[in-house]
Design a protein around this motif. Structure first.
Motif, PDB file in Angstrom:
ATOM      1  N   ALA A   5      20.485  -7.303 -18.140  1.00  0.00           N
ATOM      2  CA  ALA A   5      19.089  -6.889 -18.220  1.00  0.00           C
ATOM      3  C   ALA A   5      18.866  -5.731 -17.261  1.00  0.00           C
ATOM      4  CB  ALA A   5      18.166  -8.054 -17.879  1.00  0.00           C
ATOM      5  N   ILE A   6      17.812  -4.960 -17.521  1.00  0.00           N
ATOM      6  CA  ILE A   6      17.501  -3.802 -16.686  1.00  0.00           C
ATOM      7  C   ILE A   6      16.006  -3.734 -16.412  1.00  0.00           C
ATOM      8  CG2 ILE A   6      19.459  -2.356 -17.358  1.00  0.00           C
ATOM      9  CD1 ILE A   6      17.613  -0.984 -19.411  1.00  0.00           C
ATOM     10  N   GLY A   7      15.656  -2.948 -15.397  1.00  0.00           N
ATOM     11  CA  GLY A   7      14.263  -2.708 -15.084  1.00  0.00           C
ATOM     12  C   GLY A   7      14.086  -1.345 -14.445  1.00  0.00           C
ATOM     13  N   ALA A   8      12.859  -0.839 -14.510  1.00  0.00           N
ATOM     14  CA  ALA A   8      12.515   0.428 -13.866  1.00  0.00           C
ATOM     15  C   ALA A   8      11.108   0.299 -13.316  1.00  0.00           C
ATOM     16  CB  ALA A   8      12.588   1.581 -14.861  1.00  0.00           C
ATOM     17  N   ALA A   9      10.894   0.794 -12.098  1.00  0.00           N
ATOM     18  CA  ALA A   9       9.581   0.685 -11.472  1.00  0.00           C
ATOM     19  C   ALA A   9       9.211   1.986 -10.781  1.00  0.00           C
ATOM     20  CB  ALA A   9       9.555  -0.467 -10.465  1.00  0.00           C
ATOM     21  N   HIS A  10       7.943   2.350 -10.920  1.00  0.00           N
ATOM     22  CA  HIS A  10       7.348   3.500 -10.237  1.00  0.00           C
ATOM     23  C   HIS A  10       6.526   2.954  -9.080  1.00  0.00           C
ATOM     24  CE1 HIS A  10       3.415   5.684  -9.850  1.00  0.00           C
ATOM     25  NE2 HIS A  10       4.243   6.681  -9.559  1.00  0.00           N
ATOM     26  N   ALA A  11       6.908   3.304  -7.856  1.00  0.00           N
ATOM     27  CA  ALA A  11       6.256   2.745  -6.668  1.00  0.00           C
ATOM     28  C   ALA A  11       5.661   3.860  -5.816  1.00  0.00           C
ATOM     29  CB  ALA A  11       7.253   1.921  -5.852  1.00  0.00           C
ATOM     30  N   GLY A  12       4.412   4.199  -6.085  1.00  0.00           N
ATOM     31  CA  GLY A  12       3.666   5.002  -5.132  1.00  0.00           C
ATOM     32  C   GLY A  12       3.276   4.117  -3.955  1.00  0.00           C
ATOM     33  N   TRP A  13       2.471   4.641  -3.034  1.00  0.00           N
ATOM     34  CA  TRP A  13       2.149   3.790  -1.892  1.00  0.00           C
ATOM     35  C   TRP A  13       1.309   2.594  -2.321  1.00  0.00           C
ATOM     36  CZ3 TRP A  13      -2.619   2.412  -0.065  1.00  0.00           C
ATOM     37  CH2 TRP A  13      -3.721   3.219  -0.370  1.00  0.00           C
ATOM     38  N   ARG A  14       0.472   2.763  -3.343  1.00  0.00           N
ATOM     39  CA  ARG A  14      -0.328   1.629  -3.806  1.00  0.00           C
ATOM     40  C   ARG A  14       0.542   0.573  -4.474  1.00  0.00           C
ATOM     41  NH1 ARG A  14      -3.444   6.167  -4.415  1.00  0.00           N
ATOM     42  NH2 ARG A  14      -5.556   6.081  -3.530  1.00  0.00           N
ATOM     43  N   GLY A  15       1.453   1.020  -5.352  1.00  0.00           N
ATOM     44  CA  GLY A  15       2.364   0.071  -5.978  1.00  0.00           C
ATOM     45  C   GLY A  15       3.294  -0.579  -4.980  1.00  0.00           C
ATOM     46  N   THR A  16       3.755   0.214  -4.018  1.00  0.00           N
ATOM     47  CA  THR A  16       4.628  -0.331  -2.980  1.00  0.00           C
ATOM     48  C   THR A  16       3.927  -1.450  -2.221  1.00  0.00           C
ATOM     49  OG1 THR A  16       5.861   1.734  -2.703  1.00  0.00           O
ATOM     50  CG2 THR A  16       5.835   0.221  -0.824  1.00  0.00           C
ATOM     51  N   THR A  17       2.694  -1.201  -1.802  1.00  0.00           N
ATOM     52  CA  THR A  17       1.987  -2.174  -0.973  1.00  0.00           C
ATOM     53  C   THR A  17       1.360  -3.301  -1.788  1.00  0.00           C
ATOM     54  OG1 THR A  17      -0.003  -0.773  -0.954  1.00  0.00           O
ATOM     55  CG2 THR A  17       1.566  -0.525   0.870  1.00  0.00           C
ATOM     56  N   GLN A  18       1.539  -3.252  -3.118  1.00  0.00           N
ATOM     57  CA  GLN A  18       1.202  -4.394  -3.973  1.00  0.00           C
ATOM     58  C   GLN A  18       2.470  -5.081  -4.496  1.00  0.00           C
ATOM     59  OE1 GLN A  18      -2.441  -3.686  -6.656  1.00  0.00           O
ATOM     60  NE2 GLN A  18      -1.821  -1.601  -6.102  1.00  0.00           N
ATOM     61  N   ASP A  19       3.622  -4.669  -3.954  1.00  0.00           N
ATOM     62  CA  ASP A  19       4.919  -5.283  -4.223  1.00  0.00           C
ATOM     63  C   ASP A  19       5.358  -5.181  -5.678  1.00  0.00           C
ATOM     64  OD1 ASP A  19       7.310  -6.496  -3.723  1.00  0.00           O
ATOM     65  OD2 ASP A  19       6.515  -8.523  -3.467  1.00  0.00           O
ATOM     66  N   ILE A  20       5.284  -3.983  -6.245  1.00  0.00           N
ATOM     67  CA  ILE A  20       5.815  -3.827  -7.594  1.00  0.00           C
ATOM     68  C   ILE A  20       7.323  -4.054  -7.623  1.00  0.00           C
ATOM     69  CG2 ILE A  20       6.124  -1.312  -7.453  1.00  0.00           C
ATOM     70  CD1 ILE A  20       5.274  -1.302 -10.473  1.00  0.00           C
ATOM     71  N   ALA A  21       8.016  -3.772  -6.520  1.00  0.00           N
ATOM     72  CA  ALA A  21       9.462  -4.011  -6.469  1.00  0.00           C
ATOM     73  C   ALA A  21       9.759  -5.491  -6.673  1.00  0.00           C
ATOM     74  CB  ALA A  21      10.032  -3.523  -5.142  1.00  0.00           C
TER      75      ALA A  21
END
Length: 268
Positions: free
Chosen positions: A132-148
Motif C-alpha cells: 500500500a502507498i500514501g501521499a500527504a501534503h503538510a503545510g504548517w496547518r496540516g503538520t500541526t493537525q498531524d496529517i502525517a
C-alpha cells in the motif's frame, strides 16, 4: 538511506533509496513552461499555459512509467483529512476534483498519487509488506493537525498495514534555516506536541524558526514507524529556489512541484 538526484533527459527529480516503489519528488528543472513558470511547473491553477503543463506531465510520465491521463489529485486545503482512493478516482490534469483532501492512500496498482508543494512538506509512504502507498501534503496547518499520523492511521485502517513496516520519505521543503514564523505556528505545534515541540522551535526575537521536517519525522515515529524507516531530504526549497519552487522565495510568483508515488503493475 538517502535522497538521490535523477535525470531523464533534461528532467531532474529526486528519489529516496528507502522507498521501493515508483516515486519522484520533482524539481523545477526539465519542463517546457516559460516565463515565471520555467521550466517544470506541474501546478494547474497558477496561470501557466495548460498546453505547457500537459507537456510537463507527459515528460514526468515517460520517466516514471505512468499514464499522464490517469492520475489521482486532490483539492489541498491545509487540513488533516486523508482519502482512500482507487482507480475510479484517476483523471486527467485540468479535470475538476470533486473532493478536498491533503492526504491520499491506495492499495491499487498503477494509481499514481499526486500532491503539490512549493515550500510545504511532501510525505510519501510505502508499505512493502501490505503493498500500500500514501501521499500527504503538510503545510504548517496540516503538520500541526498531524496529517502525517493520519496518513499512517489510514493505511492501518484500510489495508491492515503495520506501522513498523511502513517506510516514509519527507521530501524537499522549506527548512529550519529559512522558515521564520510568528507565534501562531509555534503555539499550534505546542498544542499538538506539548513540551516535545521545543526542539523544533528556535526563538528569534519575537518570532520562531520552525523545523517542519523534524516535526513530521517525530509524528511519523510517534505513529509507530521505525526511525530507520524515515528518510528526510536535507534540501531546503527556499535556499535552493533555482532548483525548487519556493512560495516564500518567489513571493508567490511561481509554479509547483509534484510528489508522486505509485504501485507499479503491468501497464496497458
Amino acid at each position: 538511506m538517502s535522497f538521490s538526484e535523477n535525470n531523464a533527459g533534461s528532467l531532474v527529480y529526486m528519489t529516496s533509496s528507502l522507498l521501493g516503489t515508483a516515486h519522484a519528488f520533482t524539481t523545477r528543472l526539465g519542463g517546457v513552461s516559460r516565463g515565471i513558470y520555467a521550466a517544470l511547473n506541474l501546478g494547474q491553477n497558477l496561470g501557466d499555459e495548460p498546453r505547457d503543463v500537459l507537456k510537463n506531465y507527459g515528460i514526468l510520465a515517460d520517466a516514471l512509467g505512468f499514464d499522464p491521463a490517469r492520475l489521482v489529485f486532490s483539492r489541498q486545503v491545509h487540513k488533516p483529512d486523508v482519502r482512500l482512493v482507487t482507480g475510479a478516482d484517476c483523471q486527467a490534469p485540468y479535470t475538476p476534483v470533486p473532493y478536498e483532501a491533503d492526504g491520499l492512500v491506495t492499495a491499487e496498482k498503477d494509481v499514481p498519487l499526486i500532491i503539490f508543494t512549493a515550500d510545504c512538506v511532501p510525505i510519501l509512504l510505502f508499505d512493502p509488506v501490505g503493498c500500500a502507498i500514501g501521499a500527504a501534503h503538510a503545510g504548517w496547518r496540516g503538520t500541526t493537525q498531524d496529517i502525517a499520523g493520519n496518513a499512517v492511521l489510514a493505511m492501518v485502517r484500510h489495508f491492515g498495514s503495520r506501522p513498523e513496516n511502513i517506510r516514509a520519505a519527507i521530501g524537499p521543503c522549506i527548512s529550519l534555516c529559512c522558515y521564520e514564523t510568528g507565534d501562531d505556528v509555534a503555539e499550534a505545534a505546542r498544542r499538538l506536541l506539548g513540551g516535545a515541540a521545543a526542539p523544533y522551535l528556535v526563538p528569534k526575537g519575537e518570532k520562531f524558526m520552525v523545523d517542519l521536517k523534524g516535526i513530521n519525522a517525530f509524528l511519523l515515529e510517534r505513529a509507530g514507524l521505525r526511525r530507520e524507516n524515515i528518510d528526510v531530504s536535507p534540501e531546503c526549497t527556499s535556499c535552493l529556489s533555482s532548483k525548487y519552487w519556493s512560495h516564500r522565495a518567489t513571493h508567490g510568483a511561481r509554479g509547483s512541484q509534484a510528489s508522486v508515488i505509485m504501485l507499479k503493475g503491468n501497464m496497458n
